[in-house]
Design a protein around this motif. Sequence first.
Motif, PDB file in Angstrom:
ATOM      1  N   SER A 191      75.616 179.631   8.044  1.00  0.00           N
ATOM      2  CA  SER A 191      76.521 178.488   8.735  1.00  0.00           C
ATOM      3  C   SER A 191      76.315 178.460  10.356  1.00  0.00           C
ATOM      4  N   ARG A 192      76.637 177.329  10.684  1.00  0.00           N
ATOM      5  CA  ARG A 192      76.383 177.190  12.250  1.00  0.00           C
ATOM      6  C   ARG A 192      76.937 177.857  13.031  1.00  0.00           C
ATOM      7  N   GLN A 193      78.374 178.266  12.727  1.00  0.00           N
ATOM      8  CA  GLN A 193      78.985 179.171  13.486  1.00  0.00           C
ATOM      9  C   GLN A 193      78.540 180.567  13.537  1.00  0.00           C
ATOM     10  N   LEU A 194      77.626 181.069  12.509  1.00  0.00           N
ATOM     11  CA  LEU A 194      77.434 182.433  12.299  1.00  0.00           C
ATOM     12  C   LEU A 194      76.193 182.564  13.084  1.00  0.00           C
ATOM     13  N   ALA A 195      75.189 181.222  13.287  1.00  0.00           N
ATOM     14  CA  ALA A 195      74.012 181.200  14.070  1.00  0.00           C
ATOM     15  C   ALA A 195      74.065 181.579  15.381  1.00  0.00           C
ATOM     16  N   GLN A 196      75.438 180.975  15.995  1.00  0.00           N
ATOM     17  CA  GLN A 196      75.701 181.227  17.243  1.00  0.00           C
ATOM     18  C   GLN A 196      76.113 182.677  17.638  1.00  0.00           C
ATOM     19  N   ALA A 197      76.223 183.512  16.497  1.00  0.00           N
ATOM     20  CA  ALA A 197      76.013 185.196  16.857  1.00  0.00           C
ATOM     21  C   ALA A 197      74.811 185.589  16.733  1.00  0.00           C
ATOM     22  N   PHE A 198      73.980 185.375  15.915  1.00  0.00           N
ATOM     23  CA  PHE A 198      72.702 186.151  15.753  1.00  0.00           C
ATOM     24  C   PHE A 198      71.506 184.981  14.885  1.00  0.00           C
ATOM     25  N   THR A 199      70.437 185.141  15.179  1.00  0.00           N
ATOM     26  CA  THR A 199      69.641 184.387  14.726  1.00  0.00           C
ATOM     27  C   THR A 199      68.858 184.950  13.247  1.00  0.00           C
ATOM     28  N   SER A 200      68.535 186.189  12.996  1.00  0.00           N
ATOM     29  CA  SER A 200      68.071 186.794  11.975  1.00  0.00           C
ATOM     30  C   SER A 200      68.336 188.227  11.860  1.00  0.00           C
ATOM     31  N   VAL A 201      68.242 188.738  10.490  1.00  0.00           N
ATOM     32  CA  VAL A 201      68.257 190.093  10.152  1.00  0.00           C
ATOM     33  C   VAL A 201      66.964 190.161   9.321  1.00  0.00           C
ATOM     34  N   ARG A 202      65.893 191.126   9.719  1.00  0.00           N
ATOM     35  CA  ARG A 202      64.625 191.387   9.067  1.00  0.00           C
ATOM     36  C   ARG A 202      64.832 192.926   8.438  1.00  0.00           C
ATOM     37  N   LEU A 203      64.376 192.953   7.039  1.00  0.00           N
ATOM     38  CA  LEU A 203      64.460 194.223   6.510  1.00  0.00           C
ATOM     39  C   LEU A 203      63.016 194.514   5.921  1.00  0.00           C
ATOM     40  N   ALA A 204      62.406 195.712   6.289  1.00  0.00           N
ATOM     41  CA  ALA A 204      61.370 196.119   5.401  1.00  0.00           C
ATOM     42  C   ALA A 204      61.638 197.490   4.575  1.00  0.00           C
ATOM     43  N   GLY A 205      60.816 197.830   3.619  1.00  0.00           N
ATOM     44  CA  GLY A 205      60.939 198.894   3.078  1.00  0.00           C
ATOM     45  C   GLY A 205      59.991 199.147   1.520  1.00  0.00           C
ATOM     46  N   ASP A 206      60.422 200.181   1.089  1.00  0.00           N
ATOM     47  CA  ASP A 206      59.711 200.310  -0.362  1.00  0.00           C
ATOM     48  C   ASP A 206      60.879 200.515  -1.398  1.00  0.00           C
ATOM     49  N   ARG A 207      60.812 202.050  -1.805  1.00  0.00           N
ATOM     50  CA  ARG A 207      62.168 202.493  -2.651  1.00  0.00           C
ATOM     51  C   ARG A 207      63.488 202.306  -2.131  1.00  0.00           C
ATOM     52  N   VAL A 226      65.060 197.918   9.980  1.00  0.00           N
ATOM     53  CA  VAL A 226      66.193 196.774  10.292  1.00  0.00           C
ATOM     54  C   VAL A 226      65.793 196.177  11.374  1.00  0.00           C
ATOM     55  N   GLU A 227      65.922 194.926  11.537  1.00  0.00           N
ATOM     56  CA  GLU A 227      65.567 194.461  12.730  1.00  0.00           C
ATOM     57  C   GLU A 227      66.936 193.258  12.940  1.00  0.00           C
ATOM     58  N   LEU A 228      67.716 193.251  13.970  1.00  0.00           N
ATOM     59  CA  LEU A 228      68.648 192.432  14.209  1.00  0.00           C
ATOM     60  C   LEU A 228      68.661 191.534  15.536  1.00  0.00           C
ATOM     61  N   ARG A 229      68.344 190.034  15.344  1.00  0.00           N
ATOM     62  CA  ARG A 229      67.975 189.472  16.670  1.00  0.00           C
ATOM     63  C   ARG A 229      69.381 188.643  16.842  1.00  0.00           C
ATOM     64  N   GLU A 230      70.033 189.085  17.751  1.00  0.00           N
ATOM     65  CA  GLU A 230      71.021 188.271  18.276  1.00  0.00           C
ATOM     66  C   GLU A 230      70.825 186.863  19.078  1.00  0.00           C
ATOM     67  N   ALA A 231      71.748 186.156  19.012  1.00  0.00           N
ATOM     68  CA  ALA A 231      71.780 184.626  19.674  1.00  0.00           C
ATOM     69  C   ALA A 231      71.431 184.732  20.998  1.00  0.00           C
ATOM     70  N   ASN A 232      72.261 185.973  21.900  1.00  0.00           N
ATOM     71  CA  ASN A 232      72.053 186.090  23.358  1.00  0.00           C
ATOM     72  C   ASN A 232      70.764 186.748  23.734  1.00  0.00           C
ATOM     73  N   GLY A 233      69.724 187.147  22.628  1.00  0.00           N
ATOM     74  CA  GLY A 233      68.585 187.521  23.119  1.00  0.00           C
ATOM     75  C   GLY A 233      68.323 188.792  22.895  1.00  0.00           C
ATOM     76  N   ASP A 234      69.492 189.700  22.620  1.00  0.00           N
ATOM     77  CA  ASP A 234      69.504 191.282  22.256  1.00  0.00           C
ATOM     78  C   ASP A 234      68.881 191.544  21.024  1.00  0.00           C
ATOM     79  N   VAL A 235      68.039 192.516  21.015  1.00  0.00           N
ATOM     80  CA  VAL A 235      67.571 192.980  19.903  1.00  0.00           C
ATOM     81  C   VAL A 235      67.670 194.364  19.325  1.00  0.00           C
ATOM     82  N   THR A 236      68.121 194.456  18.189  1.00  0.00           N
ATOM     83  CA  THR A 236      68.407 195.895  17.784  1.00  0.00           C
ATOM     84  C   THR A 236      67.314 196.212  16.745  1.00  0.00           C
ATOM     85  N   ARG A 237      66.675 197.496  16.742  1.00  0.00           N
ATOM     86  CA  ARG A 237      65.715 197.775  15.632  1.00  0.00           C
ATOM     87  C   ARG A 237      66.106 199.083  15.250  1.00  0.00           C
TER      88      ARG A 237
END
Length: 210
Positions: free
Chosen positions: A156-172, A177-188
């Motif tokens: 949704s457009r409204q949700l995109a105003q809060a964050f841009t993407s969540v990236r996941l990587a793994g195996d089993r 996890v990388e969370l990129r917020e619309a305000n520029g903050d990035v959590t890994r």
Amino acid sequence: MTFVRDLLVVLALALAWAGPLSPAVAAEPLARVRAQVAQVPLLRGEFRQEKQVAGFRNPLRSSGRFLLARDKGVVWSTLAPFPSETVITQDRILSRQRDGSRRVEVDGRQQPGLRSINAMMFALMSGDTKALTAAFDVKEETGNGKGWRMTLSPRSRQLAQAFTSVRLAGDRYVRDVELREANGDVTRLHFEAMTETPATLTRDEAARFD
């Protein structure tokens, strides 16, 4: 805000605009991911978190342990830099501080969607693609032949105003996890030392959900 609280804000927004979780079937390109990821009722492990706040040179770092119990919820225990604990169940979100005090962050009686938030939190940390596609567009990325990677984009457009993407990587298991917020903050976030045993909650673990 901690990583868990950041995710809760994102998931609450996602569920508010995407509606209740549905038995949506992931697109065929995600079949390889579904085949690799373990769908277990109980998972324990350790985490390392780094949050880069826009405009600040040094990231905020923390580490600790987590417990995922599909029938109970999630226990997120931060050990450093300051001990604290967040417990997410179907009925509430509870914070415990190092002095033993407790505070209810969200009461299920006031937030009917908490059950869905709990389910989505488990889906995100366990790589459950079927559940994730109920609220996000999920795209598998080309990897190096080992493990898998995927990107979750808000529908949704409204949700995109809060964050841009969540990236996941793994195996089993989900490893990063990388969370990129619309305000520029990035959590890994990096998960490690994960185990499915013992297969049942200990008495102490069960008590932490009370």
